[in-house]
Design an enzyme around this catalytic site. Sequence first.
Site, PDB file in Angstrom:
ATOM      1  CG  HIS A  72       3.732  -3.278 -14.509  1.00 55.21           C
ATOM      2  ND1 HIS A  72       3.571  -1.942 -14.307  1.00 55.21           N
ATOM      3  CD2 HIS A  72       3.298  -3.252 -16.143  1.00 55.21           C
ATOM      4  CE1 HIS A  72       3.068  -1.399 -15.490  1.00 55.21           C
ATOM      5  NE2 HIS A  72       3.454  -2.148 -16.304  1.00 55.21           N
ATOM      6  CE1 TYR A 197       3.267   4.047  -7.977  1.00 55.99           C
ATOM      7  CE2 TYR A 197       2.881   6.242  -6.479  1.00 55.99           C
ATOM      8  CZ  TYR A 197       2.599   5.093  -7.474  1.00 55.99           C
ATOM      9  OH  TYR A 197       1.430   3.802  -7.608  1.00 55.99           O
ATOM     10  N   PRO A 289      -5.591   8.082  -4.148  1.00 59.56           N
ATOM     11  CG  PRO A 289      -5.146   9.609  -6.297  1.00 59.56           C
ATOM     12  CD  PRO A 289      -5.974   9.800  -4.537  1.00 59.56           C
ATOM     13  CE  LYS A 293      -2.364  -0.741  -2.184  1.00 58.69           C
ATOM     14  NZ  LYS A 293      -1.404  -2.121  -2.871  1.00 58.69           N
ATOM     15  CE1 TYR A 381       1.887   1.201  -5.998  1.00 59.07           C
ATOM     16  CE2 TYR A 381       2.048  -0.756  -7.326  1.00 59.07           C
ATOM     17  CZ  TYR A 381       1.939   0.672  -6.662  1.00 59.07           C
ATOM     18  OH  TYR A 381       1.145   1.303  -8.348  1.00 59.07           O
TER      19      TYR A 381
HETATM   20  C1  PHB Z   1      -3.422   4.925 -12.779  1.00 57.54           C
HETATM   21  O1  PHB Z   1      -2.914   4.757 -13.705  1.00 57.54           O
HETATM   22  O2  PHB Z   1      -4.631   5.442 -12.901  1.00 57.54           O
HETATM   23  C2  PHB Z   1      -2.556   4.560 -11.654  1.00 57.54           C
HETATM   24  C3  PHB Z   1      -1.689   4.390 -10.924  1.00 57.54           C
HETATM   25  C4  PHB Z   1      -1.178   3.882 -10.073  1.00 57.54           C
HETATM   26  C5  PHB Z   1      -1.944   5.018  -8.932  1.00 57.54           C
HETATM   27  C6  PHB Z   1      -2.708   6.163  -9.731  1.00 57.54           C
HETATM   28  C7  PHB Z   1      -3.503   5.578 -10.907  1.00 57.54           C
HETATM   29  O3  PHB Z   1      -1.408   5.281  -7.681  1.00 57.54           O
END
Ligand code: PHB
Length: 388
Positions: A72, A197, A289, A293, A381
């Site tokens: 990505h 997000y 989460p 990370k 990120y």
């Molecule tokens: C996930 O795909 O499980 C995932 C992706 C991004 C995050 C947390 C979990 O910030």
Amino acid sequence: MRTQVGIIGAGPAGLMLSHLLHLEGVESVILEAHTRQYVEERVRAGVLEQGTVDLLMESGMGARLKKQGLVHHGIELSFSGRRNRIDFQDLTPGRSITVYAQQEVIKDLIQARMDAGGEIHFEVSDVSLHGLDTSKPSIHIGAQELVCDFVAGCDGSHGVSRASIPEDALRVFEREYPFAWLGILAEAPPVSDELIYTYHERGFALFSMRSPQITRLYLQCAPDEDIARWPDARIWEELCTRQATSDGWRPAEGPILQKGITGMRSLVIEPMQYGRLFLAGDAAHIVPPTGAKGMNLAIADVRVLARALAEFYATGRRELLDQYSATCLRRVWKVQRFSWWMTAMLHRFDSKDGFELRRQLAELDYVTGSRAASTSLAENYVGLPMEC
Ligand code: PHB
Ligand code: APR
């Protein structure tokens, strides 16, 4: 029984450490409490930083990752009904993230260790650590004893390693958050190529994926949420309410394959070493989460530890081992800061007067509108340098 490095735990930290040590000619034995099937099927996050991907590739673990990992080049931040792209290619040239589930990394590492004749003992209960502050530490497994030069505590946040350190020899830094995540895996094609997000006044939501057929989605919920109160129809309704944007985008629905609650905590143990015991991964630190990370930090720790142990066995020099905790903690705290910041920006906090909501919207507007602020988000990120 005897080995050079006794490793407690077959998560990403323990398995990757054993793999890297093997490449350096250092022998290790892994002791894992659960079955192989359990560790290979546990659903966790699935975002690999650039540095994690590079290390997996360099160390010969890239075959399936290269084929199945989804690269990505950006993420989206959605608020006030609009999606805003953070473009990694533009802001952090040459660096991206790869979506590849943690349990796939686990399967690859277990297979590689098995193929190389590595020793992994599953379903080992009743482990205790002894003589950690002597030159001959040992691990007791019931009546048996494994004598080692060093012990690596890679047994997560509830393991025996951290609990074996005398309380006055460590400090614990901790934050709890007044919410959790309800996560689902759904059999539905991801209808965005990138993660989204979302900040919404009903709470945070996240759109992620595992493959071209499987979507992964999360909703902010109460910390003590009862999953029984979330039948599938309610989950989809809430996801669509929070995630739909004014251009008509919404997640595609499909059968829910798995659901669970993920707690939110920030925790750091200092130092990450006691005598000949070295803590790595979740045994030493937990991040919320947001930003995914956890596994990346675990991999960064064991890279430092493997190099330090390799140096010790090759030359007898202990400097890198002595610096292990300080080297890791510099990066750990930066990643802890980033995970806390993403969490604080994107979740709804109980606030009566709307101050927080307005502050968060202003922050999102700034982060998506300022090149300097977007670059700061992007470089954290995709992952800070492995040692920073
Ligand atoms: C996930 O795909 O499980 C995932 C992706 C991004 C995050 C947390 C979990 O910030
Ligand atoms: N004896 C042996 N094994 C143990 C014990 C014990 N007393 N206690 C825990 N374990 C095992 C667990 O069963 C687990 O398989 O240690 C392993 C720890 O693995 P993880 O929890 O995956 O931790 P880590 O390897 O540090 O990886 C961090 O995993 O928790 C996620 O989100 C987190 O992605 C992050 C990553």
